[in-house]
Structures are given as structure tokens and as C-alpha cells.
Design a protein around this motif. Structure first.
Motif, PDB file in Angstrom:
ATOM      1  N   VAL A  95       0.813  -1.207   0.000  1.00 51.02           N
ATOM      2  CA  VAL A  95       0.000   0.000   0.000  1.00 51.02           C
ATOM      3  C   VAL A  95       0.850   1.262   0.000  1.00 51.02           C
ATOM      4  O   VAL A  95       0.399   2.334  -0.439  1.00 51.02           O
ATOM      5  CB  VAL A  95      -0.968   0.003   1.213  1.00 51.02           C
ATOM      6  N   ALA A  96       2.100   1.159   0.463  1.00 49.59           N
ATOM      7  CA  ALA A  96       2.984   2.322   0.536  1.00 49.59           C
ATOM      8  C   ALA A  96       3.920   2.431  -0.662  1.00 49.59           C
ATOM      9  O   ALA A  96       4.509   3.500  -0.890  1.00 49.59           O
ATOM     10  CB  ALA A  96       3.819   2.263   1.815  1.00 49.59           C
ATOM     11  N   THR A  97       4.077   1.368  -1.422  1.00 53.87           N
ATOM     12  CA  THR A  97       5.042   1.357  -2.519  1.00 53.87           C
ATOM     13  C   THR A  97       4.812   2.463  -3.549  1.00 53.87           C
ATOM     14  O   THR A  97       5.789   3.021  -4.084  1.00 53.87           O
ATOM     15  CB  THR A  97       5.038  -0.024  -3.188  1.00 53.87           C
ATOM     16  N   PRO A  98       3.564   2.829  -3.874  1.00 54.39           N
ATOM     17  CA  PRO A  98       3.383   3.928  -4.838  1.00 54.39           C
ATOM     18  C   PRO A  98       4.071   5.224  -4.460  1.00 54.39           C
ATOM     19  O   PRO A  98       4.416   6.027  -5.336  1.00 54.39           O
ATOM     20  CB  PRO A  98       1.854   4.102  -4.872  1.00 54.39           C
ATOM     21  N   LEU A  99       4.309   5.453  -3.173  1.00 52.85           N
ATOM     22  CA  LEU A  99       5.002   6.676  -2.769  1.00 52.85           C
ATOM     23  C   LEU A  99       6.433   6.669  -3.291  1.00 52.85           C
ATOM     24  O   LEU A  99       6.931   7.691  -3.785  1.00 52.85           O
ATOM     25  CB  LEU A  99       4.996   6.809  -1.244  1.00 52.85           C
ATOM     26  N   THR A 138      -0.010  -6.762   5.355  1.00 50.54           N
ATOM     27  CA  THR A 138      -0.798  -7.375   4.289  1.00 50.54           C
ATOM     28  C   THR A 138      -1.744  -8.372   4.953  1.00 50.54           C
ATOM     29  O   THR A 138      -1.568  -8.727   6.119  1.00 50.54           O
ATOM     30  CB  THR A 138       0.095  -8.122   3.281  1.00 50.54           C
ATOM     31  N   ALA A 173       1.727   3.183   6.911  1.00 43.93           N
ATOM     32  CA  ALA A 173       1.580   2.745   5.520  1.00 43.93           C
ATOM     33  C   ALA A 173       0.467   3.520   4.822  1.00 43.93           C
ATOM     34  O   ALA A 173       0.604   3.919   3.653  1.00 43.93           O
ATOM     35  CB  ALA A 173       1.302   1.244   5.480  1.00 43.93           C
ATOM     36  N   LEU A 174      -0.645   3.739   5.518  1.00 46.14           N
ATOM     37  CA  LEU A 174      -1.759   4.489   4.927  1.00 46.14           C
ATOM     38  C   LEU A 174      -1.373   5.951   4.701  1.00 46.14           C
ATOM     39  O   LEU A 174      -1.803   6.567   3.720  1.00 46.14           O
ATOM     40  CB  LEU A 174      -2.988   4.386   5.826  1.00 46.14           C
ATOM     41  N   CYS A 176       1.630   6.926   3.921  1.00 50.62           N
ATOM     42  CA  CYS A 176       2.438   6.873   2.702  1.00 50.62           C
ATOM     43  C   CYS A 176       1.558   6.816   1.457  1.00 50.62           C
ATOM     44  O   CYS A 176       1.839   7.475   0.445  1.00 50.62           O
ATOM     45  CB  CYS A 176       3.368   5.668   2.734  1.00 50.62           C
ATOM     46  N   ARG A 177       0.490   6.040   1.529  1.00 52.69           N
ATOM     47  CA  ARG A 177      -0.409   5.928   0.379  1.00 52.69           C
ATOM     48  C   ARG A 177      -1.088   7.274   0.102  1.00 52.69           C
ATOM     49  O   ARG A 177      -1.244   7.676  -1.064  1.00 52.69           O
ATOM     50  CB  ARG A 177      -1.449   4.838   0.630  1.00 52.69           C
ATOM     51  N   ALA A 180       1.279   9.471  -1.616  1.00 50.09           N
ATOM     52  CA  ALA A 180       1.415   9.072  -3.020  1.00 50.09           C
ATOM     53  C   ALA A 180       0.262   9.615  -3.854  1.00 50.09           C
ATOM     54  O   ALA A 180       0.458  10.055  -5.002  1.00 50.09           O
ATOM     55  CB  ALA A 180       1.466   7.552  -3.126  1.00 50.09           C
ATOM     56  N   GLU A 181      -0.943   9.598  -3.290  1.00 52.98           N
ATOM     57  CA  GLU A 181      -2.100  10.144  -4.007  1.00 52.98           C
ATOM     58  C   GLU A 181      -1.925  11.644  -4.239  1.00 52.98           C
ATOM     59  O   GLU A 181      -2.253  12.162  -5.311  1.00 52.98           O
ATOM     60  CB  GLU A 181      -3.375   9.886  -3.203  1.00 52.98           C
TER      61      GLU A 181
END
Length: 274
Positions: A95-99, A138, A173-174, A176-177, A180-181
Motif C-alpha cells: 500500500v505504501a510502494t506507490p510513494l 498485508t 503505511a496508509l 504513505c499511500r 502518493a495520491e
């Protein structure tokens, strides 16, 4: 990305770098130094911090890092460029990888934000490789953590501390998401984590960077040997390493993988892959 540890649980961060030890019967062998680079020319390319687990289906190469360290950033970029994998796996929640992928769109190389994880994502883009997050939280992590707690008959107090730590990691993690948004919809780049300060920088010589990285790794290893991790931290880390290893095994079906992990997880994940 480093997963934050509760200060009451651990004398050091969960991602504290440790100098890895080698076992004679380990399935993971140090990467071929000739394949990566001449380590005598660039001491940052220390094959002691790289493990390649060979497999008929596809190899998995793990790169151990000291988070945000310039030597680790250089090593990650070099290994990804040399191996040219199909997948680059990050020690970060999916969930954090897109950042880190957003940071990797920086015109600078390596990117200004995100340390070695963003550097790996940037090199993955250059190699047209898929970027995958393999760390908690996860659904598999939660299920495996519950099984591990049950099998060890974990006390109620320990369960509370485990739940508190996992909740903190999930909130991070959220966050970070969300960052990313914001990056996807605007020109803003939000730095979620304060970068780790080190006693060297990219402007220092490769020898000085390598020396500082090794010093920090040895210092962390001494701390780890002096203090047994509290039970909640041990349960969380053991479960994380199990899940990362299982994910890397599954990724073999996509082709060769390069995984970026904290040095303290390097040996455990490499051994569990086999």
C-alpha cells in the motif's frame, strides 16, 4: 522503508543495520563480485551485503541496506542496473510502494526523497521492471501473525503490544499511500519519513561512505547481541521475514528479482527462501 518500532519495545529500530553472518550450509551465496563490479575499485559494492539465491525458475538477489545511507543507495542502483531484473522488490508495504514510485519520477538521480527504496524504484523504471512491495501490513501478514501468536501461546500483555505496534505500522503505511495520491494529483512531493542522518554524504569518497556504513552495521550488530529483542518485536519481525520470503518465492514465476531489505533481515530472508 523502515517500519517504526515502539521505543518501549526495542533498544534500536527494527531496521537497525546488522553485519550479516554467513553459515556454511546456507543456500544463499554472496553475489558474484565480477558480475556486479570491481569491489576493489568501489568498496560500496560489498558483496558481503548481497545474496543471490539461485533457482532453476529464476534467481532472487537480495541487497542489504543501511536505510538512507549513500553507500546503500549506490549499491542498490548498481545491483539493479547490473542484474536487469523483471521485478524489483522493496521492503515496504504494497500500500505504501506507490510513494516510492512517485519519488522515483524525480529528474535527479538518485531521487531527493525516499533513500534507497526510491533509488531502487528509479532503477526499476530504467530497466522496465515491475516494482513490488513485500513487507507488512498485508492480509497474509495478519493471518500468519495470528497463527504464530496462537502457536506460541502468547500472553495477553504481549498481544496488546503486538497489536499496538501493528496498528502504528498500518497507520504509517496508509499515510504513505495518501502522500502518493497527493503526488499523483499535484506537483507536490511529501516526505513522510525524516531521512536518517549519517556521518557521511554523497559528496564523500566511496571509501569514506563504505567505512561509515560498515561502522554503523557493526555498531548495530553489537547492540543486537547485547539485547534480546522484546517478545512483541521478535514476533513481528519473525512474521515479517516469513512473509517477505514467501512473497519472493512466489515472484520467481515472473522472472529474476532483486529485493532491497534492511541488513538485519538479509540473512533470515535469504535462508528462508530455500
Amino acid at each position: 522503508m523502515s517500519l517504526p518500532a515502539d521505543s518501549s519495545e526495542s533498544p534500536d529500530s527494527l531496521e537497525s543495520p546488522a553485519e550479516p553472518s554467513r553459515s556454511a550450509d546456507s543456500a544463499a551465496e554472496p553475489a558474484d563480485s565480477a558480475e556486479l563490479a570491481d569491489t576493489s575499485a568501489d568498496p560500496r559494492l560489498n558483496d558481503e551485503y548481497v545474496r543471490t539465491v539461485a533457482h532453476p525458475e529464476a534467481d532472487v538477489t537480495l541487497v542489504g541496506v543501511v536505510h538512507d545511507h549513500p553507500a546503500s543507495v549506490h549499491r542498490v542502483r548498481t545491483v539493479v542496473n547490473k542484474r536487469d531484473p523483471e521485478v524489483v522488490a522493496l521492503e515496504a508495504p504494497p500500500v505504501a510502494t506507490p510513494l516510492y514510485e512517485a519519488y522515483a519520477r524525480d529528474s535527479r538521480s538518485p531521487p531527493a526523497f525516499g533513500g534507497e527504496m526510491s533509488a531502487a524504484a528509479q532503477s526499476a523504471r530504467e530497466a522496465d521492471a515491475e516494482v513490488v512491495g513485500i513487507d507488512a501490513p498485508t492480509a497474509e501478514f495478519f493471518a500468519r501473525l495470528a497463527r504464530n501468536c496462537w502457536s506460541e501461546r502468547t500472553s495477553l500483555g504481549t498481544l496488546r503490544r503486538v497489536a499496538s505496534g501493528v496498528a502504528s505500522v498500518t497507520r504509517h503505511a496508509l499515510t504513505c499511500r495518501l502522500a502518493a495520491e497527493v503526488a499523483d494529483r499535484t506537483s507536490l512531493r511529501v516526505e513522510v519519513d525524516d531521512p536518517v542522518d549519517h556521518d557521511c554524504s554523497r559528496s564523500d569518497s566511496p571509501a569514506e561512505q563504505a567505512r561509515d556504513e560498515r561502522t554503523q552495521a557493526r555498531r548495530s550488530q553489537s547492540l543486537l547481541r547485547a539485547f534480546d529483542p522484546p517478545e512483541p518485536v521478535r514476533l513481528r519481525d519473525d512474521t515479517r521475514e516469513e512473509c517477505m520470503a514467501k512473497k519472493l518465492e512466489a515472484l520467481r514465476s515472473k522472472g529474476e528479482t532483486v529485493a532491497v531489505v534492511g541488513l538485519d533481515h538479509l540473512d533470515a530472508v535469504a535462508e528462508q527462501i530455500e
